[in-house]
Structure formats: C-alpha cells, structure tokens
Scaffold this motif. Structure first.
Motif, PDB file in Angstrom:
ATOM      1  N   ALA A   4       0.834  -1.204   0.000  1.00  0.00           N
ATOM      2  CA  ALA A   4       0.000   0.000   0.000  1.00  0.00           C
ATOM      3  C   ALA A   4       0.867   1.252   0.000  1.00  0.00           C
ATOM      4  N   VAL A   5       1.933   1.235   0.768  1.00  0.00           N
ATOM      5  CA  VAL A   5       2.856   2.374   0.805  1.00  0.00           C
ATOM      6  C   VAL A   5       3.538   2.527  -0.553  1.00  0.00           C
ATOM      7  N   GLU A   6       3.982   1.410  -1.116  1.00  0.00           N
ATOM      8  CA  GLU A   6       4.627   1.459  -2.432  1.00  0.00           C
ATOM      9  C   GLU A   6       3.671   2.012  -3.483  1.00  0.00           C
ATOM     10  N   ARG A   7       2.440   1.534  -3.474  1.00  0.00           N
ATOM     11  CA  ARG A   7       1.442   2.026  -4.443  1.00  0.00           C
ATOM     12  C   ARG A   7       1.222   3.528  -4.288  1.00  0.00           C
ATOM     13  N   GLU A   8       1.138   3.985  -3.056  1.00  0.00           N
ATOM     14  CA  GLU A   8       0.920   5.404  -2.790  1.00  0.00           C
ATOM     15  C   GLU A   8       2.067   6.244  -3.354  1.00  0.00           C
ATOM     16  N   ILE A   9       3.281   5.774  -3.163  1.00  0.00           N
ATOM     17  CA  ILE A   9       4.444   6.494  -3.685  1.00  0.00           C
ATOM     18  C   ILE A   9       4.408   6.524  -5.209  1.00  0.00           C
ATOM     19  N   VAL A  10       4.158   5.375  -5.817  1.00  0.00           N
ATOM     20  CA  VAL A  10       4.114   5.307  -7.279  1.00  0.00           C
ATOM     21  C   VAL A  10       2.987   6.182  -7.823  1.00  0.00           C
ATOM     22  N   ASP A  11       1.853   6.181  -7.158  1.00  0.00           N
ATOM     23  CA  ASP A  11       0.727   7.006  -7.604  1.00  0.00           C
ATOM     24  C   ASP A  11       1.061   8.492  -7.596  1.00  0.00           C
ATOM     25  N   SER A  12       2.034   8.885  -6.786  1.00  0.00           N
ATOM     26  CA  SER A  12       2.404  10.297  -6.712  1.00  0.00           C
ATOM     27  C   SER A  12       3.399  10.703  -7.803  1.00  0.00           C
ATOM     28  N   TYR A  18       2.481   0.879 -10.989  1.00  0.00           N
ATOM     29  CA  TYR A  18       2.863  -0.113  -9.989  1.00  0.00           C
ATOM     30  C   TYR A  18       2.553  -1.498 -10.535  1.00  0.00           C
ATOM     31  N   VAL A  19       3.525  -2.378 -10.497  1.00  0.00           N
ATOM     32  CA  VAL A  19       3.334  -3.759 -10.937  1.00  0.00           C
ATOM     33  C   VAL A  19       3.544  -4.655  -9.718  1.00  0.00           C
ATOM     34  N   ASP A  20       2.492  -5.311  -9.303  1.00  0.00           N
ATOM     35  CA  ASP A  20       2.524  -6.160  -8.112  1.00  0.00           C
ATOM     36  C   ASP A  20       2.612  -7.625  -8.530  1.00  0.00           C
ATOM     37  N   LEU A  21       3.670  -8.295  -8.113  1.00  0.00           N
ATOM     38  CA  LEU A  21       3.862  -9.712  -8.435  1.00  0.00           C
ATOM     39  C   LEU A  21       3.648 -10.613  -7.222  1.00  0.00           C
ATOM     40  N   THR A  22       3.102 -10.060  -6.171  1.00  0.00           N
ATOM     41  CA  THR A  22       2.911 -10.831  -4.948  1.00  0.00           C
ATOM     42  C   THR A  22       2.154 -12.129  -5.206  1.00  0.00           C
ATOM     43  N   ASP A  23       1.199 -12.096  -6.110  1.00  0.00           N
ATOM     44  CA  ASP A  23       0.408 -13.299  -6.382  1.00  0.00           C
ATOM     45  C   ASP A  23       1.237 -14.443  -6.960  1.00  0.00           C
ATOM     46  N   ARG A  24       2.443 -14.165  -7.405  1.00  0.00           N
ATOM     47  CA  ARG A  24       3.313 -15.214  -7.948  1.00  0.00           C
ATOM     48  C   ARG A  24       3.990 -16.026  -6.845  1.00  0.00           C
ATOM     49  N   PHE A  25       4.015 -15.487  -5.606  1.00  0.00           N
ATOM     50  CA  PHE A  25       4.667 -16.244  -4.538  1.00  0.00           C
ATOM     51  C   PHE A  25       3.882 -16.294  -3.236  1.00  0.00           C
TER      52      PHE A  25
END
Length: 69
Positions: A4-12, A18-25
């Motif tokens: 969420a913090v990473e997304r917020e930074i990227v959104d700014s 933002y590319v989230d690969l969490t679902d891969r692991f």
C-alpha cells in the motif's frame, strides 16, 4: 501494508505504474518458500536470484499491459 505504501508512492509520480507480483509467490495466507522447485526468498525481504529471474516473463507481460507496446 508495504504494498500500500509502495502504491501510494508510485501514484504520486507522473507516468509511473505499480506492478505487483505478490500473487506469484503468496496466496491470501502464505508466502511460499519454494515455488516450482526454486527457493523463493533469500531472506525476509528479498527474492532469491534464480526465482526472481524466473519472474522475468511475467514482469514483462505485466509492464507491457500497463504501459502498452
């Protein structure tokens, strides 16, 4: 939480995605140590290099879907 913090930074940042690969692991409850016979994490915060390298096609696919080709 960190995502969420990473997304917020990227959104700014203009023109950033933002590319989230969490679902891969990780699933909804567990982040797996081994995936497809590869050690996924080298420590608590970093992916193991061989596993990270195996994500390259998925990274490419998701980045292209965000920015177009």
């Amino acid at each position: 939480a960190m995502a969420a913090v990473e997304r917020e930074i990227v959104d700014s940042v203009p023109n950033a995605s933002y590319v989230d690969l969490t679902d891969r692991f990780c699933n909804t409850t567990t982040c797996h140590v081994f995936i497809d016979g590869k050690l996924a994490f080298r420590d608590q915060h970093h992916l193991a290099t061989p596993f990270a390298e195996s994500l390259e096609p998925e990274v490419e696919k998701r980045v292209i879907s965000k920015v177009g080709r």
